[in-house]
Write a protein that holds these residues in place. Structure first.
Motif, PDB file in Angstrom:
ATOM      1  N   LEU A  39       0.824  -1.203   0.000  1.00 27.57           N
ATOM      2  CA  LEU A  39       0.000   0.000   0.000  1.00 27.57           C
ATOM      3  C   LEU A  39       0.859   1.253   0.000  1.00 27.57           C
ATOM      4  CD1 LEU A  39      -2.739  -1.034   2.590  1.00 27.57           C
ATOM      5  CD2 LEU A  39      -2.716  -1.367   0.110  1.00 27.57           C
ATOM      6  N   GLN A  40       0.366   2.257  -0.715  1.00 26.59           N
ATOM      7  CA  GLN A  40       1.026   3.557  -0.777  1.00 26.59           C
ATOM      8  C   GLN A  40       0.034   4.644  -0.369  1.00 26.59           C
ATOM      9  OE1 GLN A  40       3.491   4.280  -4.341  1.00 26.59           O
ATOM     10  NE2 GLN A  40       2.904   2.237  -5.037  1.00 26.59           N
ATOM     11  N   VAL A  41       0.558   5.744   0.148  1.00 26.39           N
ATOM     12  CA  VAL A  41      -0.312   6.882   0.447  1.00 26.39           C
ATOM     13  C   VAL A  41      -0.749   7.503  -0.869  1.00 26.39           C
ATOM     14  CG1 VAL A  41       0.763   7.329   2.678  1.00 26.39           C
ATOM     15  CG2 VAL A  41       1.650   8.469   0.631  1.00 26.39           C
ATOM     16  N   SER A  42      -1.897   8.162  -0.850  1.00 28.67           N
ATOM     17  CA  SER A  42      -2.405   8.824  -2.050  1.00 28.67           C
ATOM     18  C   SER A  42      -1.556  10.048  -2.374  1.00 28.67           C
ATOM     19  CB  SER A  42      -3.859   9.245  -1.838  1.00 28.67           C
ATOM     20  OG  SER A  42      -4.674   8.118  -1.599  1.00 28.67           O
ATOM     21  N   PRO A  43      -1.534  10.490  -3.634  1.00 27.83           N
ATOM     22  CA  PRO A  43      -0.737  11.659  -4.018  1.00 27.83           C
ATOM     23  C   PRO A  43      -1.143  12.907  -3.242  1.00 27.83           C
ATOM     24  CG  PRO A  43      -1.445  10.446  -5.963  1.00 27.83           C
ATOM     25  CD  PRO A  43      -2.183   9.855  -4.798  1.00 27.83           C
ATOM     26  N   PRO A  44      -0.234  13.885  -3.117  1.00 31.48           N
ATOM     27  CA  PRO A  44      -0.504  15.076  -2.300  1.00 31.48           C
ATOM     28  C   PRO A  44      -1.623  15.965  -2.818  1.00 31.48           C
ATOM     29  CG  PRO A  44       1.594  15.283  -3.479  1.00 31.48           C
ATOM     30  CD  PRO A  44       1.155  13.868  -3.635  1.00 31.48           C
ATOM     31  N   ASP A  45      -2.037  15.813  -4.076  1.00 33.69           N
ATOM     32  CA  ASP A  45      -3.129  16.648  -4.588  1.00 33.69           C
ATOM     33  C   ASP A  45      -4.486  15.952  -4.504  1.00 33.69           C
ATOM     34  OD1 ASP A  45      -2.596  14.781  -6.512  1.00 33.69           O
ATOM     35  OD2 ASP A  45      -2.446  16.183  -8.191  1.00 33.69           O
ATOM     36  N   ASP A  46      -4.555  14.810  -3.826  1.00 26.69           N
ATOM     37  CA  ASP A  46      -5.818  14.094  -3.677  1.00 26.69           C
ATOM     38  C   ASP A  46      -6.493  14.534  -2.378  1.00 26.69           C
ATOM     39  OD1 ASP A  46      -7.923  12.360  -3.350  1.00 26.69           O
ATOM     40  OD2 ASP A  46      -6.806  10.569  -3.940  1.00 26.69           O
ATOM     41  N   PRO A  47      -7.590  15.304  -2.447  1.00 28.86           N
ATOM     42  CA  PRO A  47      -8.235  15.790  -1.227  1.00 28.86           C
ATOM     43  C   PRO A  47      -8.896  14.684  -0.422  1.00 28.86           C
ATOM     44  CG  PRO A  47      -9.572  16.323  -3.135  1.00 28.86           C
ATOM     45  CD  PRO A  47      -8.282  15.764  -3.662  1.00 28.86           C
ATOM     46  N   HIS A  48      -9.091  13.514  -1.056  1.00 31.07           N
ATOM     47  CA  HIS A  48      -9.732  12.384  -0.392  1.00 31.07           C
ATOM     48  C   HIS A  48      -8.732  11.506   0.356  1.00 31.07           C
ATOM     49  CE1 HIS A  48     -13.976  12.142  -2.015  1.00 31.07           C
ATOM     50  NE2 HIS A  48     -14.066  11.596  -0.825  1.00 31.07           N
ATOM     51  N   ALA A  49      -7.447  11.783   0.259  1.00 31.87           N
ATOM     52  CA  ALA A  49      -6.442  10.917   0.880  1.00 31.87           C
ATOM     53  C   ALA A  49      -6.781  10.670   2.341  1.00 31.87           C
ATOM     54  CB  ALA A  49      -5.059  11.538   0.750  1.00 31.87           C
ATOM     55  N   TYR A  50      -7.111  11.738   3.052  1.00 31.11           N
ATOM     56  CA  TYR A  50      -7.671  11.631   4.398  1.00 31.11           C
ATOM     57  C   TYR A  50      -8.627  12.793   4.570  1.00 31.11           C
ATOM     58  CZ  TYR A  50      -3.217  14.199   4.884  1.00 31.11           C
ATOM     59  OH  TYR A  50      -2.128  15.020   4.682  1.00 31.11           O
ATOM     60  N   ALA A  51      -9.798  12.491   5.098  1.00 31.80           N
ATOM     61  CA  ALA A  51     -10.848  13.505   5.184  1.00 31.80           C
ATOM     62  C   ALA A  51     -11.802  13.161   6.323  1.00 31.80           C
ATOM     63  CB  ALA A  51     -11.616  13.592   3.861  1.00 31.80           C
ATOM     64  N   LEU A  52     -12.425  14.198   6.867  1.00 30.17           N
ATOM     65  CA  LEU A  52     -13.428  14.043   7.915  1.00 30.17           C
ATOM     66  C   LEU A  52     -14.810  14.264   7.311  1.00 30.17           C
ATOM     67  CD1 LEU A  52     -11.531  16.014  10.668  1.00 30.17           C
ATOM     68  CD2 LEU A  52     -12.342  13.657  10.957  1.00 30.17           C
ATOM     69  N   TYR A  53     -15.758  13.425   7.703  1.00 32.40           N
ATOM     70  CA  TYR A  53     -17.119  13.511   7.178  1.00 32.40           C
ATOM     71  C   TYR A  53     -18.085  13.728   8.341  1.00 32.40           C
ATOM     72  CZ  TYR A  53     -14.838  11.951   3.017  1.00 32.40           C
ATOM     73  OH  TYR A  53     -13.976  11.878   1.954  1.00 32.40           O
ATOM     74  N   TYR A  54     -18.923  14.762   8.204  1.00 32.76           N
ATOM     75  CA  TYR A  54     -19.785  15.228   9.283  1.00 32.76           C
ATOM     76  C   TYR A  54     -21.259  15.003   8.939  1.00 32.76           C
ATOM     77  CZ  TYR A  54     -15.711  17.742  11.146  1.00 32.76           C
ATOM     78  OH  TYR A  54     -14.480  18.072  11.667  1.00 32.76           O
ATOM     79  N   TYR A  55     -21.966  14.390   9.879  1.00 27.73           N
ATOM     80  CA  TYR A  55     -23.418  14.233   9.807  1.00 27.73           C
ATOM     81  C   TYR A  55     -23.969  14.967  11.034  1.00 27.73           C
ATOM     82  CZ  TYR A  55     -22.041  10.592   6.535  1.00 27.73           C
ATOM     83  OH  TYR A  55     -21.483   9.913   5.476  1.00 27.73           O
ATOM     84  N   THR A  56     -24.393  16.206  10.834  1.00 27.96           N
ATOM     85  CA  THR A  56     -24.735  17.072  11.965  1.00 27.96           C
ATOM     86  C   THR A  56     -26.131  17.677  11.865  1.00 27.96           C
ATOM     87  OG1 THR A  56     -23.653  18.931  10.836  1.00 27.96           O
ATOM     88  CG2 THR A  56     -22.325  17.680  12.426  1.00 27.96           C
ATOM     89  N   ARG A  57     -26.824  17.432  10.772  1.00 25.32           N
ATOM     90  CA  ARG A  57     -28.172  17.964  10.600  1.00 25.32           C
ATOM     91  C   ARG A  57     -29.137  16.831  10.286  1.00 25.32           C
ATOM     92  NH1 ARG A  57     -27.022  23.290   6.745  1.00 25.32           N
ATOM     93  NH2 ARG A  57     -25.425  24.245   8.086  1.00 25.32           N
ATOM     94  N   PRO A  58     -30.406  16.998  10.649  1.00 27.29           N
ATOM     95  CA  PRO A  58     -31.387  15.950  10.346  1.00 27.29           C
ATOM     96  C   PRO A  58     -31.386  15.615   8.855  1.00 27.29           C
ATOM     97  CG  PRO A  58     -32.343  17.585  11.809  1.00 27.29           C
ATOM     98  CD  PRO A  58     -31.012  18.135  11.383  1.00 27.29           C
ATOM     99  N   GLY A  59     -31.328  14.339   8.550  1.00 26.33           N
ATOM    100  CA  GLY A  59     -31.347  13.899   7.161  1.00 26.33           C
ATOM    101  C   GLY A  59     -29.983  13.741   6.539  1.00 26.33           C
ATOM    102  N   ASP A  60     -28.912  14.146   7.215  1.00 28.26           N
ATOM    103  CA  ASP A  60     -27.568  13.938   6.666  1.00 28.26           C
ATOM    104  C   ASP A  60     -27.343  12.440   6.444  1.00 28.26           C
ATOM    105  OD1 ASP A  60     -27.045  16.611   6.685  1.00 28.26           O
ATOM    106  OD2 ASP A  60     -25.523  16.561   8.263  1.00 28.26           O
ATOM    107  N   HIS A  61     -26.855  12.099   5.254  1.00 25.21           N
ATOM    108  CA  HIS A  61     -26.684  10.695   4.898  1.00 25.21           C
ATOM    109  C   HIS A  61     -25.859  10.603   3.629  1.00 25.21           C
ATOM    110  CE1 HIS A  61     -29.607  11.919   1.900  1.00 25.21           C
ATOM    111  NE2 HIS A  61     -29.372  10.780   1.253  1.00 25.21           N
ATOM    112  N   ILE A  62     -25.541   9.382   3.234  1.00 22.03           N
ATOM    113  CA  ILE A  62     -25.030   9.134   1.887  1.00 22.03           C
ATOM    114  C   ILE A  62     -25.642   7.828   1.402  1.00 22.03           C
ATOM    115  CG2 ILE A  62     -22.911   7.984   2.718  1.00 22.03           C
ATOM    116  CD1 ILE A  62     -21.525   9.204   0.203  1.00 22.03           C
ATOM    117  N   GLY A  63     -26.101   7.822   0.152  1.00 26.28           N
ATOM    118  CA  GLY A  63     -26.797   6.662  -0.407  1.00 26.28           C
ATOM    119  C   GLY A  63     -25.842   5.557  -0.821  1.00 26.28           C
ATOM    120  N   TRP A  64     -26.414   4.504  -1.370  1.00 25.07           N
ATOM    121  CA  TRP A  64     -25.631   3.339  -1.774  1.00 25.07           C
ATOM    122  C   TRP A  64     -24.584   3.726  -2.816  1.00 25.07           C
ATOM    123  CZ3 TRP A  64     -25.655  -0.950   0.924  1.00 25.07           C
ATOM    124  CH2 TRP A  64     -26.805  -1.314   1.649  1.00 25.07           C
ATOM    125  N   HIS A  65     -23.360   3.252  -2.622  1.00 21.91           N
ATOM    126  CA  HIS A  65     -22.281   3.576  -3.545  1.00 21.91           C
ATOM    127  C   HIS A  65     -21.090   2.655  -3.310  1.00 21.91           C
ATOM    128  CE1 HIS A  65     -20.971   5.608   0.117  1.00 21.91           C
ATOM    129  NE2 HIS A  65     -19.751   5.689  -0.403  1.00 21.91           N
TER     130      HIS A  65
END
Length: 276
Positions: A132-158
């Motif tokens: 395994l290798q770390v993602s390139p430095p221009d990849d914003p998804h390499a490490y990220a925080l995801y917040y569910y703080t309001r009613p209805g916050d979700h993510i569908g099937w993917h």
């Protein structure tokens, strides 16, 4: 100045110093990432976990993974970054907030240190059987925080589709969970010889979910009133190369669905100037 006035000044300074000291004391000291990970992984039966990972078609859930001091540091960082959250809404698919690795690099460096932990990467390599290798430095998804703080916050099937030339593994870490949200998933959806296997977990702070992004179909169920859930994702790749047209698709997805155009393309412009 009178003695009484001098006393008032000294008292005020003492109160301010006490408040500052209390505030500093409430901030957990950042632990050594490698040492903290090693203290946990050495207690696991890694060969058995690797068999479980393979049997579940590149998926593993551990309810108690992170050391308590690491979980506390991540929760502190997540709360400190609330003002940096980029909210987004895709009708019928996604509602929530995100903070990309670029903001994390500036304001929560411990997260980046944990992401690059040699102990963590080495253990994940044992599970996956891949280098395994770390993602390139221009990849914003390499490490990220995801917040569910309001009613209805979700993510569908993917799927966490890899736009890289190799595989992309996702590591989810529970950070804050004062919610009724659940991670629903389906195993073996890419294997026609094995029936799909549904599952669901409400992974608590300190827990781990590790999977091949192209194999696991999953979603996060909607948050309710007065609920808060924050998760941290790390993305590792087997080949960091990406073809230009795939890079464009990946950047547009990140800009629209996660981090905003300013965050994604400002960083790309900055990287271009550095290369020039």
């Amino acid at each position: 100045m009178s003695t009484h006035a001098e006393g008032d000044v000294i008292a005020a300074e003492s109160v301010e110093a006490s408040c500052a000291a209390a505030q500093e004391a409430s901030v957990p000291a950042a632990p050594d990432a490698d040492r903290a990970i090693a203290s946990r992984t050495r207690t696991f039966d890694t060969p058995r976990l690797r068999k479980d990972f393979a049997a579940q078609d590149a998926f593993l859930y551990l309810e108690d993974f992170l050391a308590p001091e690491v979980t506390a540091q991540l929760a502190h960082s997540a709360r400190a970054l609330l003002d940096e959250v980029n909210r987004n809404y895709l009708p019928g698919h996604k509602q929530g907030g995100s903070v990309s690795r670029h903001t994390i690099d500036r304001l929560a460096p411990f997260v980046a240190e944990l992401y690059r932990s040699k102990e963590l990467i080495g253990w994940l390599e044992q599970l996956s059987g891949d280098k395994l290798q770390v993602s390139p430095p221009d990849d914003p998804h390499a490490y990220a925080l995801y917040y569910y703080t309001r009613p209805g916050d979700h993510i569908g099937w993917h799927y966490d589709t890899s736009y890289y030339d190799g595989r992309r593994y996702t590591l989810l870490l529970g950070v804050i969970d004062d919610s009724s949200c659940r991670l629903d998933y389906e195993l073996h959806t890419r294997n026609p010889d094995v029936p799909d296997q549904p599952g669901s977990v409400q992974y608590p702070p300190g827990s781990l979910v590790f999977f091949d992004g192209d194999k696991l179909r999953h979603r996060v169920t909607p948050a309710g009133e007065n609920e808060m859930r924050v998760s941290l994702t790390f993305e590792y790749v087997t080949d960091p190369n990406m073809r230009p047209w795939r890079r464009f698709i990946s950047n547009m997805k990140d800009a629209i669905a996660y981090f905003g155009f300013r965050q994604v393309f400002r960083q790309l412009a900055a990287r271009g100037k550095e290369r020039a």
